[in-house]
Design a protein around this motif. Structure first.
Motif, PDB file in Angstrom:
ATOM      1  N   LEU A 143      39.263  25.658  42.840  1.00  0.00           N
ATOM      2  CA  LEU A 143      38.880  26.347  41.330  1.00  0.00           C
ATOM      3  C   LEU A 143      38.696  27.407  41.753  1.00  0.00           C
ATOM      4  CD1 LEU A 143      36.452  22.911  40.166  1.00  0.00           C
ATOM      5  CD2 LEU A 143      39.016  23.408  39.756  1.00  0.00           C
ATOM      6  N   GLU A 201      37.145  30.938  38.740  1.00  0.00           N
ATOM      7  CA  GLU A 201      37.074  31.067  37.643  1.00  0.00           C
ATOM      8  C   GLU A 201      37.002  32.846  37.260  1.00  0.00           C
ATOM      9  OE1 GLU A 201      33.403  28.513  39.428  1.00  0.00           O
ATOM     10  OE2 GLU A 201      34.923  29.767  40.208  1.00  0.00           O
ATOM     11  N   CYS A 244      38.880  28.997  34.080  1.00  0.00           N
ATOM     12  CA  CYS A 244      39.035  28.159  35.415  1.00  0.00           C
ATOM     13  C   CYS A 244      40.467  27.996  35.692  1.00  0.00           C
ATOM     14  CB  CYS A 244      38.102  26.926  35.222  1.00  0.00           C
ATOM     15  SG  CYS A 244      38.037  26.165  36.905  1.00  0.00           S
ATOM     16  N   TRP A 293      31.612  22.869  33.123  1.00  0.00           N
ATOM     17  CA  TRP A 293      30.930  24.818  33.189  1.00  0.00           C
ATOM     18  C   TRP A 293      29.727  23.988  33.547  1.00  0.00           C
ATOM     19  CZ3 TRP A 293      33.726  27.937  34.232  1.00  0.00           C
ATOM     20  CH2 TRP A 293      34.944  28.840  33.963  1.00  0.00           C
ATOM     21  N   THR A 335      43.761  24.802  34.016  1.00  0.00           N
ATOM     22  CA  THR A 335      43.317  25.130  33.114  1.00  0.00           C
ATOM     23  C   THR A 335      41.766  25.105  31.914  1.00  0.00           C
ATOM     24  OG1 THR A 335      44.666  27.781  33.959  1.00  0.00           O
ATOM     25  CG2 THR A 335      42.377  27.869  32.721  1.00  0.00           C
ATOM     26  N   TYR A 377      29.529  27.914  37.314  1.00  0.00           N
ATOM     27  CA  TYR A 377      30.515  27.240  38.179  1.00  0.00           C
ATOM     28  C   TYR A 377      31.811  26.445  37.082  1.00  0.00           C
ATOM     29  CZ  TYR A 377      27.116  29.002  41.870  1.00  0.00           C
ATOM     30  OH  TYR A 377      26.332  30.177  42.305  1.00  0.00           O
ATOM     31  N   CYS A 378      32.850  26.376  37.384  1.00  0.00           N
ATOM     32  CA  CYS A 378      34.057  24.931  37.662  1.00  0.00           C
ATOM     33  C   CYS A 378      33.821  24.634  37.991  1.00  0.00           C
ATOM     34  CB  CYS A 378      35.012  25.434  36.923  1.00  0.00           C
ATOM     35  SG  CYS A 378      36.322  24.336  36.877  1.00  0.00           S
ATOM     36  N   GLY A 412      34.023  26.086  41.738  1.00  0.00           N
ATOM     37  CA  GLY A 412      34.215  27.388  42.278  1.00  0.00           C
ATOM     38  C   GLY A 412      33.180  27.914  43.032  1.00  0.00           C
ATOM     39  N   THR A 465      31.084  32.500  38.277  1.00  0.00           N
ATOM     40  CA  THR A 465      31.333  33.895  38.106  1.00  0.00           C
ATOM     41  C   THR A 465      30.156  34.477  36.972  1.00  0.00           C
ATOM     42  OG1 THR A 465      32.698  35.011  36.626  1.00  0.00           O
ATOM     43  CG2 THR A 465      32.148  33.024  35.616  1.00  0.00           C
TER      44      THR A 465
END
Length: 120
Positions: free
Chosen positions: A4, A6, A22, A36, A77, A94-95, A111, A114
């Motif tokens: 994953l 992001e 993501c 998320w 996505t 975070y994803c 992921g 971000t």
């Protein structure tokens, strides 16, 4: 395995908007949920929003009415549209992918995160 990635984080003023993306390395159609999470400094990671394979959504009380989660199975996505951002939304986002739906217990994939910073 699912990787994953992001994107879309950054610095935004209070009241502004951001859209996080993501991208998954393979189809997300069979994932039980996509979600998320966020983690602010000194706090635990917590759920922001989730969406099931049947497109049922759930939101943290703190973001209801401001954030919208969506997914595009054709692009593997998911997205998080964040409006009316507040300083308390500042965190690493975070994803998460949980699944596949037929695996018990399901696997969790994350992921790298971000950063979203809401500040004037």
């Amino acid at each position: 395995q699912v990787q994953l990635v992001e994107s879309g984080g950054g610095l935004v003023q209070p009241g502004g908007s951001l859209r996080l993306s993501c991208a998954a390395s393979r189809s997300i159609f069979d994932m039980y949920t996509m979600a998320w999470y966020r983690q602010a400094p000194g706090k635990e990671r917590g759920l922001v929003a989730s969406i099931t394979r049947r497109d049922s959504t759930k939101y943290a009380d703190s973001v209801k009415g401001r954030f919208t989660i969506s997914k595009d199975n054709t692009k593997n996505t998911i997205y998080l549209q964040m409006n009316s951002l507040k300083p308390e939304d500042t965190a690493v986002y975070y994803c998460n992918a949980r699944g596949p739906y037929f695996r018990i217990p399901p696997d969790d994939y994350w992921g790298q995160g971000t950063q979203v910073t809401v500040s004037s």
